[in-house]
Enzyme design. Structure first.
Site, PDB file in Angstrom:
ATOM      1  N   ASP A   1      -6.736 -10.681   6.942  1.00 38.10           N
ATOM      2  CA  ASP A   1      -5.266 -11.518   6.658  1.00 38.10           C
ATOM      3  C   ASP A   1      -5.216 -12.280   6.448  1.00 38.10           C
ATOM      4  OD1 ASP A   1      -2.407 -11.302   6.119  1.00 38.10           O
ATOM      5  OD2 ASP A   1      -2.710  -9.111   6.680  1.00 38.10           O
TER       6      ASP A   1
ATOM      7  N   VAL B   1       2.438  -5.125  -0.629  1.00 42.84           N
ATOM      8  CA  VAL B   1       1.228  -5.007  -1.683  1.00 42.84           C
ATOM      9  C   VAL B   1       1.105  -3.820  -1.568  1.00 42.84           C
ATOM     10  CG1 VAL B   1      -1.391  -5.414  -2.114  1.00 42.84           C
ATOM     11  CG2 VAL B   1      -0.010  -7.105  -0.727  1.00 42.84           C
TER      12      VAL B   1
ATOM     13  N   HIS C   1      -2.789  -0.020   2.942  1.00 46.79           N
ATOM     14  CA  HIS C   1      -4.052  -0.847   3.618  1.00 46.79           C
ATOM     15  C   HIS C   1      -3.510  -0.379   5.219  1.00 46.79           C
ATOM     16  CE1 HIS C   1      -0.375  -3.068   1.766  1.00 46.79           C
ATOM     17  NE2 HIS C   1      -0.356  -3.489   3.553  1.00 46.79           N
TER      18      HIS C   1
END
Ligand code: AMP
Length: 142
Positions: A34, A99, A103
């Site tokens: 990240d 996003v 994830h």
């Protein structure tokens, strides 16, 4: 629910159209750092299959993410001399998702140290490079 958007940033990373600090890849999952880490070594694990979040992912694809997350978590504990690991997965804006390609956040934790707030600051490239190198080395020994 909104349809999967193939132009989201993680889909571009998967297609090699956008760079990332890759630390792990197998046939079904990719893991990279990240760039706005909440803790040193904060890693994202994503399925190669298109999925917006937990609400539309195929069970088998989620299992692949879980397996890769476990691999990354165990290596991260060692690489960052952590005391524990926090896993997080956000689905839809109400769930905190920003996003829209599923994830899993894998965050090494140290006793008594709180997570930074989400997206506090972009980490220096050198720090991300060093952390990727450390994690890759630990993954090779895993
Ligand atoms: P969320 O959707 O809320 O689970 O969070 C999205 C995460 O993606 C945040 O932690 C961001 O810091 C991270 N992020 C956004 N763009 C990138 C990128 N290009 N590379 C790596 N991480 C990213």
């Amino acid at each position: 629910m909104t349809a999967y958007d193939p132009n989201n940033i993680f889909a571009k990373i998967l297609r090699g159209e956008f760079p990332c600090y890759k630390v792990y890849e197998d046939d079904h999952a990719l893991a990279f750092l990240d760039i706005m880490p909440r803790t040193p070594g904060h890693t994202l694990v994503i399925p190669k299959a298109p999925a917006r979040n937990i609400l539309d992912i195929e069970p088998e694809d989620f299992a692949h993410v879980a397996r890769a997350s476990r691999t990354v978590a165990r290596a991260a504990l060692q690489a960052f001399k952590a005391d524990g690991i926090t896993l997080q997965q956000f689905s839809e804006p109400a769930g905190g998702q920003v996003v829209f390609h599923l994830h899993m956040h894998v965050m090494p934790r140290h006793d008594g140290i709180a997570l930074l707030p989400p997206a506090s600051r972009k980490e220096d490239a050198k720090v991300l490079e060093d952390n990727a190198t450390r994690l890759i080395a630990a993954l090779k020994g895993a």
